[in-house]
Design an enzyme around this catalytic site. Structure first.
Site, PDB file in Angstrom:
ATOM      1  CG  ASP A   1      -0.726   0.627  -0.457  1.00  0.00           C
ATOM      2  OD1 ASP A   1       0.332   0.237   0.083  1.00  0.00           O
ATOM      3  OD2 ASP A   1      -0.928   1.817  -0.732  1.00  0.00           O
TER       4      ASP A   1
ATOM      5  CG  HIS B   1       0.085   5.900   4.778  1.00  0.00           C
ATOM      6  ND1 HIS B   1       0.203   6.518   3.555  1.00  0.00           N
ATOM      7  CD2 HIS B   1       0.974   4.868   4.773  1.00  0.00           C
ATOM      8  CE1 HIS B   1       1.127   5.881   2.843  1.00  0.00           C
ATOM      9  NE2 HIS B   1       1.606   4.879   3.558  1.00  0.00           N
TER      10      HIS B   1
ATOM     11  NE  ARG C   1       5.209   8.059  -2.753  1.00  0.00           N
ATOM     12  CZ  ARG C   1       4.285   7.283  -2.182  1.00  0.00           C
ATOM     13  NH1 ARG C   1       3.348   7.810  -1.393  1.00  0.00           N
ATOM     14  NH2 ARG C   1       4.280   5.982  -2.404  1.00  0.00           N
TER      15      ARG C   1
ATOM     16  CG  ASP D   1       7.250   1.153  -0.298  1.00  0.00           C
ATOM     17  OD1 ASP D   1       6.949   0.977  -1.486  1.00  0.00           O
ATOM     18  OD2 ASP D   1       6.411   1.280   0.597  1.00  0.00           O
TER      19      ASP D   1
END
Length: 361
Positions: free
Chosen positions: A259, A187, A144, A80
């Site tokens: 993911d 997350h 991001r 990543d």
């Protein structure tokens, strides 16, 4: 316990996290028994507080050992590495800014980034972010993303992908069908977005469509529930999202990757029998299990592998689905360059640091 051959078959759909800067006994066992098709690195895999030469030599040894235990010459060696807050590597690897600042520098920065990744033996970067920064309080995407509108996000995400591609690094568009409008971090918990397919077409899908048109090889799923499209399961498990929208409507023929399955939004689901089957049937080909969020334990990884193997033997996992996924993965791996870890010249790094400064203004 399932047979070793069936567990290895799951390994062909697995990107596995490694526990530290050297291989633990658990790592060696997983690499030997599961034979994952790839690995994902994090900050914990790089020696900290040492000189470039020292940490690079350590990382080179780790890379070589991974291939030795997995008995694979060709693997997806992944990181990543978006820039901004998503950087795992120690200095002097360049700290480029996050996507929102890059804009006209996106392609040049991606080329420089790719050169540095190749020097680490990396051949696949989990970038670019194809999300749109549409929710001002988004805790996980935010800057991001490459833009606040779908058109800007699409333009610069595509530029960034071209930069990676030109320098020999695989790119991956993420997080499908779009994570930019969430106010929760997947997350930690499962975000829910009350968007319709039409809403997605008008905004979220635009950058993904642009990247599919230039044949980006991988697309990563989002662990998000879209109740107005599929009320039952998040995108990673959803046939209406992965098959109907991504494969059929947008015509994506590449590899669909989940993911991280260790993320709290979805980790408990994958402990239930049949979940990995549902995800494969929905259109997911490859699964990331990072061992980075919940625990470095291999228990979850093996439980998912066992579920895959048991489902195959019972017939609840369609053999043709597994074969189609495997074909897509094999086709991509066949054209994936394999790099050796090498020290970068100081002049290259100086040039890149100037580019990082220029990108921040």
């Amino acid at each position: 316990m399932s047979g070793s051959q069936e567990l290895k078959r799951f390994g062909h759909h697995l990107i596995l996290g490694i526990s530290g800067t050297t291989l633990s006994d658990d790592d060696k066992r997983a690499l030997s028994e599961l034979k994952p098709i790839g690995v994902i690195f994090f900050a914990k895999n790089f020696l900290d507080g040492t000189s470039y030469q020292v940490w690079l030599e350590s990382f080179k040894d780790l890379n070589n050992q991974i291939r030795e235990y997995a008995e694979r010459d060709s693997m997806f060696i992944t990181l990543d590495h978006e820039g901004g807050r998503v950087i795992r590597t120690p200095m002097p690897i360049t700290r480029f800014p996050h996507g929102l600042l890059l804009r006209s520098h996106a392609r040049e920065v991606a080329k420089a980034t790719a050169l540095e990744l190749k020097s680490l033996g990396i051949n696949l970067s989990w970038a670019p972010v194809a999300d749109v920064f549409s929710h001002p309080n988004n805790p996980v995407i935010g800057p991001r993303a490459f833009g606040n509108t779908p058109e800007i996000a699409a333009k610069y995400a595509r530029d960034y992908y071209f930069g990676l591609q030109e320098s020999g690094i695989l790119g991956c568009a993420k997080h499908f069908p779009g994570h930019g409008d969430t106010s929760k971090d997947s997350h930690i918990e499962l975000p829910i977005l009350n968007l319709t397919v039409e809403d997605l077409r008008l905004r979220e899908l635009i950058p993904f469509k642009a990247l599919i048109e230039v044949q980006i090889p991988l697309i990563m799923t989002a662990h998000i529930l879209f109740p107005r499209i599929d009320a039952d399961v998040p995108a990673t498990l959803s046939q209406p999202i992965l098959k109907t929208i991504l494969r059929d409507e947008l015509g994506f023929k590449g590899v669909v990757v989940s993911d991280d399955l260790d993320m709290k939004a979805i980790s408990d689901m994958f402990m239930k029998a049949g979940t990995v089957v549902r995800s494969l049937h929905a259109g997911c080909d490859l699964f990331i299990i990072s061992r980075n969020i919940n625990s470095s334990s291999l228990e979850r990884t093996y439980q998912i592998a066992e579920d895959f193997a048991d489902s195959l033997s019972k017939g609840s996992l369609d053999e043709s689905v597994v074969e189609a996924a495997r074909e897509r993965i094999d086709k991509l791996l066949a054209v994936t360059p394999q790099y050796t870890v090498e020290l970068l010249d100081k002049d290259v790094l100086l040039r890149h640091s100037k580019l990082a400064i220029a990108s921040s203004y």
